[in-house]
Scaffold this motif. Structure first.
Motif, PDB file in Angstrom:
ATOM      1  N   LEU A 271      16.011   2.873 -21.790  1.00  0.00           N
ATOM      2  CA  LEU A 271      17.369   2.814 -21.253  1.00  0.00           C
ATOM      3  C   LEU A 271      18.266   1.936 -22.131  1.00  0.00           C
ATOM      4  N   LYS A 272      17.716   0.821 -22.598  1.00  0.00           N
ATOM      5  CA  LYS A 272      18.489  -0.093 -23.443  1.00  0.00           C
ATOM      6  C   LYS A 272      18.935   0.610 -24.731  1.00  0.00           C
ATOM      7  N   LYS A 273      18.064   1.416 -25.295  1.00  0.00           N
ATOM      8  CA  LYS A 273      18.401   2.139 -26.524  1.00  0.00           C
ATOM      9  C   LYS A 273      19.544   3.116 -26.283  1.00  0.00           C
ATOM     10  N   ARG A 274      19.467   3.860 -25.154  1.00  0.00           N
ATOM     11  CA  ARG A 274      20.525   4.830 -24.851  1.00  0.00           C
ATOM     12  C   ARG A 274      21.857   4.132 -24.583  1.00  0.00           C
ATOM     13  N   LEU A 275      21.783   3.021 -23.847  1.00  0.00           N
ATOM     14  CA  LEU A 275      23.012   2.286 -23.531  1.00  0.00           C
ATOM     15  C   LEU A 275      23.631   1.671 -24.783  1.00  0.00           C
ATOM     16  N   THR A 276      22.788   1.187 -25.690  1.00  0.00           N
ATOM     17  CA  THR A 276      23.296   0.596 -26.932  1.00  0.00           C
ATOM     18  C   THR A 276      24.046   1.639 -27.749  1.00  0.00           C
TER      19      THR A 276
ATOM     20  N   LEU B 235      23.117   6.697 -17.188  1.00  0.00           N
ATOM     21  CA  LEU B 235      22.174   6.507 -16.084  1.00  0.00           C
ATOM     22  C   LEU B 235      21.835   7.842 -15.425  1.00  0.00           C
ATOM     23  N   LYS B 236      22.847   8.670 -15.256  1.00  0.00           N
ATOM     24  CA  LYS B 236      22.650   9.957 -14.588  1.00  0.00           C
ATOM     25  C   LYS B 236      21.768  10.886 -15.417  1.00  0.00           C
ATOM     26  N   ALA B 237      21.863  10.767 -16.741  1.00  0.00           N
ATOM     27  CA  ALA B 237      21.103  11.669 -17.618  1.00  0.00           C
ATOM     28  C   ALA B 237      19.693  11.164 -17.918  1.00  0.00           C
ATOM     29  N   ASP B 238      19.384   9.936 -17.492  1.00  0.00           N
ATOM     30  CA  ASP B 238      18.061   9.358 -17.796  1.00  0.00           C
ATOM     31  C   ASP B 238      17.003   9.972 -16.878  1.00  0.00           C
ATOM     32  N   SER B 239      16.033  10.653 -17.459  1.00  0.00           N
ATOM     33  CA  SER B 239      15.004  11.342 -16.670  1.00  0.00           C
ATOM     34  C   SER B 239      14.007  10.380 -16.020  1.00  0.00           C
ATOM     35  N   ASP B 240      13.949   9.126 -16.500  1.00  0.00           N
ATOM     36  CA  ASP B 240      13.035   8.140 -15.905  1.00  0.00           C
ATOM     37  C   ASP B 240      13.562   7.587 -14.588  1.00  0.00           C
ATOM     38  N   ILE B 241      14.886   7.684 -14.401  1.00  0.00           N
ATOM     39  CA  ILE B 241      15.531   7.029 -13.262  1.00  0.00           C
ATOM     40  C   ILE B 241      15.472   7.905 -12.016  1.00  0.00           C
ATOM     41  N   LYS B 242      15.008   7.310 -10.940  1.00  0.00           N
ATOM     42  CA  LYS B 242      14.961   7.990  -9.656  1.00  0.00           C
ATOM     43  C   LYS B 242      16.291   7.853  -8.927  1.00  0.00           C
ATOM     44  N   SER B 243      16.844   6.635  -8.934  1.00  0.00           N
ATOM     45  CA  SER B 243      18.086   6.369  -8.226  1.00  0.00           C
ATOM     46  C   SER B 243      18.806   5.198  -8.888  1.00  0.00           C
ATOM     47  N   TYR B 244      20.124   5.181  -8.796  1.00  0.00           N
ATOM     48  CA  TYR B 244      20.909   4.049  -9.302  1.00  0.00           C
ATOM     49  C   TYR B 244      22.104   3.837  -8.382  1.00  0.00           C
ATOM     50  N   GLU B 245      22.653   2.640  -8.419  1.00  0.00           N
ATOM     51  CA  GLU B 245      23.831   2.323  -7.615  1.00  0.00           C
ATOM     52  C   GLU B 245      24.686   1.307  -8.360  1.00  0.00           C
ATOM     53  N   LEU B 246      25.960   1.645  -8.506  1.00  0.00           N
ATOM     54  CA  LEU B 246      26.923   0.768  -9.184  1.00  0.00           C
ATOM     55  C   LEU B 246      27.631  -0.116  -8.158  1.00  0.00           C
ATOM     56  N   GLY B 247      27.915  -1.333  -8.557  1.00  0.00           N
ATOM     57  CA  GLY B 247      28.574  -2.252  -7.631  1.00  0.00           C
ATOM     58  C   GLY B 247      29.306  -3.364  -8.358  1.00  0.00           C
ATOM     59  N   TYR B 248      29.761  -4.331  -7.572  1.00  0.00           N
ATOM     60  CA  TYR B 248      30.516  -5.455  -8.111  1.00  0.00           C
ATOM     61  C   TYR B 248      29.878  -6.766  -7.675  1.00  0.00           C
ATOM     62  N   PHE B 249      30.125  -7.807  -8.429  1.00  0.00           N
ATOM     63  CA  PHE B 249      29.834  -9.162  -7.962  1.00  0.00           C
ATOM     64  C   PHE B 249      30.786 -10.136  -8.647  1.00  0.00           C
TER      65      PHE B 249
END
Length: 786
Positions: free
Chosen positions: A205-210, A50-64
């Motif tokens: 993003l899906k490709k990178r995560l896969t 997520l941090k290396a993805d140039s398309d992403i402006k912001s992200y936040e990790l959490g729980y549920f």
């Protein structure tokens, strides 16, 4: 003019106002563009992607975590409190800061109060079971008051949500990541450009995560293999130790056996989970998000027909009014022309009158249209949504268009009315206008019928054709108003019947039970016993999956319920039939039958091949063999052979359709909870929830139709009053004459009203035909939003 302007501007602005209100709410709470989950959870390696993805402006990790509240046995979804994305609006109290504090969905405020101790049945990944309720919040991710999604606990359906501090969860891998993109901030959230951008970024993003998931899986396998090697080495050491110190060797062997058991369990879990999979959901996945857009687009469709008819009728009334005005001013016009005034000078009075009338009408109608009508419709549609206030926008474009249309209606009417009068000579204008010569009418040619008509009937028949322009004005005006009323009442009536047809005649099951992949033998037995229990009327084993397809004008994601039964037993739980001729459709082994609304969206016919995506993002193709009647949702009914062709594997049972003896809401919810307690199921889908959602949509649209029916009724009163008033004013001398001849008041009144009643009845007849057409048009246009 005021009523027409009010309707045109009000309806045209309501859709944009609603969407802007939602857009502002999403922006204020930084609603994430994408939510990300994984069957392995999300660890540091995923965060690095997520941090290396140039398309992403912001992200936040959490729980549920889903949990059942002990007091009312309700299942809710507990989230860790976000700080950047998809934040919550505080309704009452405060947000949780301590591990033991909790804030709940504001819709649960009637059942719980601030300061109350809230207990969950199982901790799971939570540190505590007991929390103190400190606030009520509104989520930017849940807009629907009734649909919160499915769950694996409780009755299988979520009743709400809550938030706790992030530290209230144990330090395990994160369970959710929320993502916003750089290039979407300035795009309308309901625009095609936004949807295309998000889809593009998600694919990347899906490709990178896969790729990262494959590496993660290989690392876990290597770690497991290394642990197994180390265990083998330790076991060899224990063998050697037995010769020296048997007692110590025995203790070490016991420890190694426990380690071996843990490794076997990890290996089984790794095999069961398979490769890490990542699920990325756009905003459409949020309950209520798509529904709100659909509601606003329904208003857009209504805005294309109602104002058009209202202005057409207003133009007719204006023409009649201006013709009457010109007739009243006939002698004045002649005087002015005799004094040397030009036609243009004479026309100025009438043009000014028409301009003032249209200007004041538009000013009044626009002021209410920009402010009142959008709020009324917003309130009608959001009764079951959590958005509380619309955004009132202003549009110079719509105002100027409305003003131009209004001026055209009145000014053109004035010019038409003046044209013939101004062409006459002053000497002719200074004399009273001679009455129209009597002429035979068509009815007189039928002598047998004409001889048997009374004097008043003959007079009425002659007068109807004597004033042809007024006759057509009355017929067209009444027909237009009646058409709007028939359309509105027809839509309301049609929608009321949808729920009963859908969930009584077509869909007869009450529950869809989704099985776990590997239920225990004991859980299977409990489920089988429950299916054979006294509460169940009938059940059928099926393969049930949710497929998706981007379709429609806006290319939104459509969710399709695929049902592949084990046998023909499905016919007693689902009725498959052609809507137009009611012919029953048989689901054979090679059959693929899709619902009619889905067929329309995909432009599919019998013999067409359609492509849909499964939950693993694999494209599955089906050849359509039939199209079945269905009014809500999208369905795909597949035979066993067709299933094997599409999925390249043998049919397996992963769900059950269940019809209960008691289909009441309370019992369906109770039985759903009992089925979940067998521990053999992942989720239970209740049709009562679907019914309630559809009823809410229909109720909202019904409220809007009620408002529009009120407008059509008001217009009908204006039309009839105006035309009757003009009719009476023009024939004062005629009415005086028949009173002198001995006519009673009632007879004199009917002398005028009899014509109005007859013309109104003719207009109503044409209005029914027009209304039937408009009703069909509106339902066809709106069907993809219901």
């Amino acid at each position: 003019m005021a009523l027409s302007a009010f309707t045109l501007i009000g309806l045209k602005m309501t859709g944009p106002d609603m969407r802007q209100a939602a857009s502002d709410f999403y922006q204020r709470h930084q609603l994430a563009d994408t939510s990300l989950t994984s069957n392995y959870g999300l660890d540091n390696s995923d965060e690095q992607v997520l941090k290396a993805d140039s398309d992403i402006k912001s992200y936040e990790l959490g729980y549920f975590q889903d949990a059942v509240l002990t007091k009312h046995q309700q299942a809710i979804r507990l989230f860790s409190k976000p700080t950047k994305l998809s934040t919550y609006a505080l309704v009452a109290g405060k947000l949780p800061h301590k591990d033991s504090e909790l804030a709940l969905d504001y819709l649960l405020a009637k059942k719980y109060h601030l300061g109350q101790e809230i207990t969950v049945k199982q901790k799971g990944q939570l540190k505590y079971r007991h929390f103190r309720l400190v606030g009520f919040v509104r989520s930017s991710e849940y807009l629907d008051k009734n649909d919160f999604g499915q769950t694996t606990v409780g009755s299988g359906s979520l009743a709400g949500y809550g938030i706790v501090a992030k530290s209230a969860f144990k330090a395990n891998p994160y369970t959710i990541a929320r993502v916003s993109y750089k290039q979407t901030a300035n795009l309308s959230p309901y625009s095609k450009q936004y949807a295309d951008k998000v889809a593009l970024y998600q694919r990347r993003l899906k490709k990178r995560l896969t790729n990262n998931g494959q590496e993660k899986y290989q690392v876990l396998k290597n770690q497991l293999a290394d642990s197994q090697t180390q265990l083998a080495q330790k076991q060899a050491q224990v063998q050697q130790l037995q010769m020296v110190n048997p007692t110590q060797a025995k203790l070490l062997q016991a420890q190694l056996e426990k380690t071996q058991a843990r490794l076997i369990h990890k290996k089984q879990a790794l095999t069961k989970l398979g490769l890490p999979t990542y699920t990325l959901h756009e905003r459409d996945y949020n309950p209520g998000y798509t529904l709100f857009r659909s509601n606003s687009e329904r208003v857009d469709i209504l805005a294309n027909i109602f104002p058009l008819l209202l202005f057409a009728i207003a133009a007719l009334v204006s023409l009649t009014t201006m013709m009457r005005f010109v007739e009243e001013e006939r002698i004045n016009i002649g005087t002015l022309k005799a004094l040397g005034y030009s036609n243009l000078d004479v026309s100025k009075k009438f043009l000014l009158y028409s301009l003032v009338a249209s200007g004041l009408g538009v000013a009044l109608g626009a002021s209410l249209g920009f402010r009142l009508l959008p709020q009324l419709i917003f309130k009608a549609y959001t009764t079951n949504l959590t958005l509380s206030q619309t955004k009132l926008l202003f549009s110079w474009t719509y105002l100027l268009v409305t003003l131009l249309v209004a001026i055209s209606c009145t000014t053109v009417a004035a010019l038409v009315a003046l044209r013939k009068t101004l062409s006459e000579k002053p000497a002719q204008l200074l004399l009273p206008k001679p009455p129209k010569k009597g002429a035979k009418i068509l009815l007189e040619r039928f002598k047998f019928l004409w001889r048997h008509m009374s004097f008043t009937q003959k007079v009425t028949a002659r007068n109807l054709f004597r004033y042809k322009s007024r006759m057509f004005m009355t017929i067209f005006g009444v027909a237009g108003c009646t058409g709007l009323l028939v359309m509105g009442l027809g839509i309301s009536d049609s929608l009321r019947g949808i729920t009963n047809i859908q969930f009584h005649d077509l869909i007869k099951y009450d529950l869809v039970l989704s099985q776990k992949d590997y239920p225990t033998h004991s859980a299977k037995q409990k489920l089988a016993a429950k299916l054979d229990g006294s509460a169940v009327s009938q059940s059928a084993a099926v393969n049930y999956q949710l497929l998706t397809k981007k379709a429609g004008a806006d290319q939104s994601v459509q969710s399709i319920s695929m049902i592949a039964p084990h046998s023909k037993k499905l016919s007693s739980l689902v009725t498959l039939r052609n809507r137009t001729n009611q012919q029953q459709l048989t689901l054979r082994a090679d059959s693929v039958i899709i619902s009619e609304k889905l067929a329309n969206l995909l432009k599919a016919k019998v013999g067409s091949t359609i492509s849909l995506k499964d939950t693993s993002d694999q494209v599955r193709t089906f050849k359509v063999t039939g199209i079945t009647e269905m009014y809500t949702g999208h369905y795909l009914f597949v035979g066993k052979k067709a299933y094997q062709t599409a999925f390249k594997k043998a049919w397996t049972n992963n769900a059950y359709l269940v019809k209960l003896k008691d289909s009441g809401y309370q019992n369906v919810n109770h039985q759903a909870r009992k089925f979940m307690e067998t521990k053999a199921l992942t989720t239970v889908v209740q049709n009562t929830n679907n019914r309630r959602t559809i009823n809410n949509v229909i109720a909202g649209l019904g409220n809007v139709i009620f408002i529009l029916i009120g407008m059509a009724t008001t217009l009908a009163l204006v039309v009839i009053y105006s035309l009757t008033n003009i009719n009476v004013s023009e024939r004062v001398r005629e009415l005086s004459t028949i009173k002198v001849l001995g006519f009673y008041d009632r007879e004199t009144t009917m002398y005028i009203y009899r014509e109005t009643i007859i013309l109104s009845l003719i207009g109503i007849g044409f209005g029914y035909l027009l209304g039937a057409y408009l009703h069909h048009y509106q339902l066809t246009a709106c069907q993809r939003y219901v």
